[in-house]
Design an enzyme around this catalytic site. Structure first.
Site, short mmCIF file in Angstrom:
data_model
loop_
_atom_site.label_atom_id
_atom_site.label_comp_id
_atom_site.label_asym_id
_atom_site.label_seq_id
_atom_site.Cartn_x
_atom_site.Cartn_y
_atom_site.Cartn_z
N LYS A 41 -9.46 2.23 -1.84
CA LYS A 41 -9.71 1.57 -0.55
C LYS A 41 -11.05 2.01 0.06
O LYS A 41 -11.27 3.20 0.30
CB LYS A 41 -8.56 1.91 0.40
CG LYS A 41 -8.58 1.20 1.74
CD LYS A 41 -7.33 1.60 2.54
CE LYS A 41 -7.17 0.85 3.83
NZ LYS A 41 -5.93 1.21 4.54
N CYS B 111 -5.15 -3.29 2.40
CA CYS B 111 -4.88 -3.39 3.84
C CYS B 111 -6.11 -3.62 4.71
O CYS B 111 -6.65 -4.71 4.75
CB CYS B 111 -4.07 -2.17 4.29
SG CYS B 111 -3.12 -2.50 5.79
N GLU C 47 0.86 -1.19 0.00
CA GLU C 47 0.00 0.00 0.00
C GLU C 47 0.90 1.26 0.00
O GLU C 47 2.00 1.23 0.59
CB GLU C 47 -0.83 -0.06 1.30
CG GLU C 47 -1.75 1.11 1.57
CD GLU C 47 -2.46 0.94 2.93
OE1 GLU C 47 -2.10 0.03 3.71
OE2 GLU C 47 -3.40 1.72 3.18
C1 ACM Z 1 -3.97 -0.06 7.16
O1 ACM Z 1 -5.08 -0.19 6.66
N1 ACM Z 1 -2.98 0.53 6.51
C2 ACM Z 1 -3.68 -0.58 8.50
#
Ligand code: ACM
Length: 262
Positions: free
Chosen positions: A109, A142, A38
């Site tokens: 995300k 993530c 990420e």
């Molecule tokens: C995250 O979502 N970077 C912990």
């Protein structure tokens, strides 16, 4: 197919240097699919939304993303990279699927973690499965791991491999992904970063341990916590087609959504 990840430690705010490091590490890689962490170009721990916007990349006008595209063209392979996406006055914690012909899809995300909510906008595009050379891949980023609906949605839409760029700071995800893969009978490649983002407003340490998990919930490979690693394995994506966990239990056909009220 050969698929895997590159675990490294991006330097905060050094987008061009991080891009160079990625290119050097992946130049001679002989894998069809490589997943990167990420926010692999910018680093993670932004002071605020203003700083994030300054470090964000518009994928249509980014020399760094162009370099990754050129790498895929040269190596005739596919890279999934987490990056901070600039879109007008907003930025998203995104993941791009890039191939020899350029960007195939960008995922934003959906579930922002902790202070990310102060710096970025939540994703606004539905989850999608894309085909590369006949292989179906889904992307999540993530903290999406904590929402079982994400892997379930991707798997129910045919994903054979979940590509999962990460910057993990808690210790739950790597183990949890074994269950996500088992309950959906799907491969997952979690590419995590390691090291520290040491900033004036605080520090965050990332947990490494990038991994490849099989549709049977088996750990195929896990990297060390604080060490660089470029690793890929031979996997058979068609193993994700078998949703049976016993002779009488197909994990998708046995669902009872009419009784799930949430
Ligand atoms: C995250 O979502 N970077 C912990």
């Amino acid at each position: 197919m050969k698929a895997g990840f590159y675990q490294f430690k991006p330097q905060f705010g050094k987008n061009a240097a991080n891009t160079k490091k990625i290119i050097k590490a992946l130049e001679k890689v002989e894998a069809e699919l490589i997943v990167l962490p990420e926010l692999a170009l910018s680093g993670y721990y932004f002071r605020d939304a203003k700083e994030a916007l300054l470090l964000a990349e518009d994928p249509n006008q980014s020399a760094n993303i162009d370099s990754i595209k050129n790498l895929c063209k040269k190596n005739n392979n596919y890279i999934v990279i987490g990056f901070l996406e600039k879109s007008k006055d907003k930025c998203f914690n995104s993941s791009a699927l890039i191939g020899p012909k350029g960007i195939i899809h960008i995922y934003r995300k959906l579930h922002l973690f902790n202070e990310e909510k102060l710096c970025m906008s939540p994703g606004d595009i539905p989850l999608k499965v894309n085909e590369i050379n006949g292989i179906k891949v889904g992307m999540m980023v993530c903290f999406d791991w904590a929402f079982p609906e994400v892997v379930r949605t991707l798997a129910m839409n045919g994903a054979e491999i979940i590509c999962h760029p990460s910057n993990l700071v808690l210790n739950f995800c790597q183990q949890t992904m074994l269950s996500r893969c088992l309950e959906n009978r799907v491969y997952a490649i979690t590419a995590n970063r390691f090291g520290l983002d040491k900033r004036p407003h605080g520090s965050l340490r990332f947990t490494g341990k990038s991994q490849i998990v099989s549709p049977k919930g088996e750990l195929i490979f896990r990297a060390l916590s604080q060490r660089e690693a470029c690793h890929y394995d031979d996997i058979d994506p068609t193993e994700s087609h078998d949703k049976f966990i016993t002779k009488h239990n197909d994990l998708f056909l046995d669902r009872r959504p009419e009784y799930y009220k949430c």
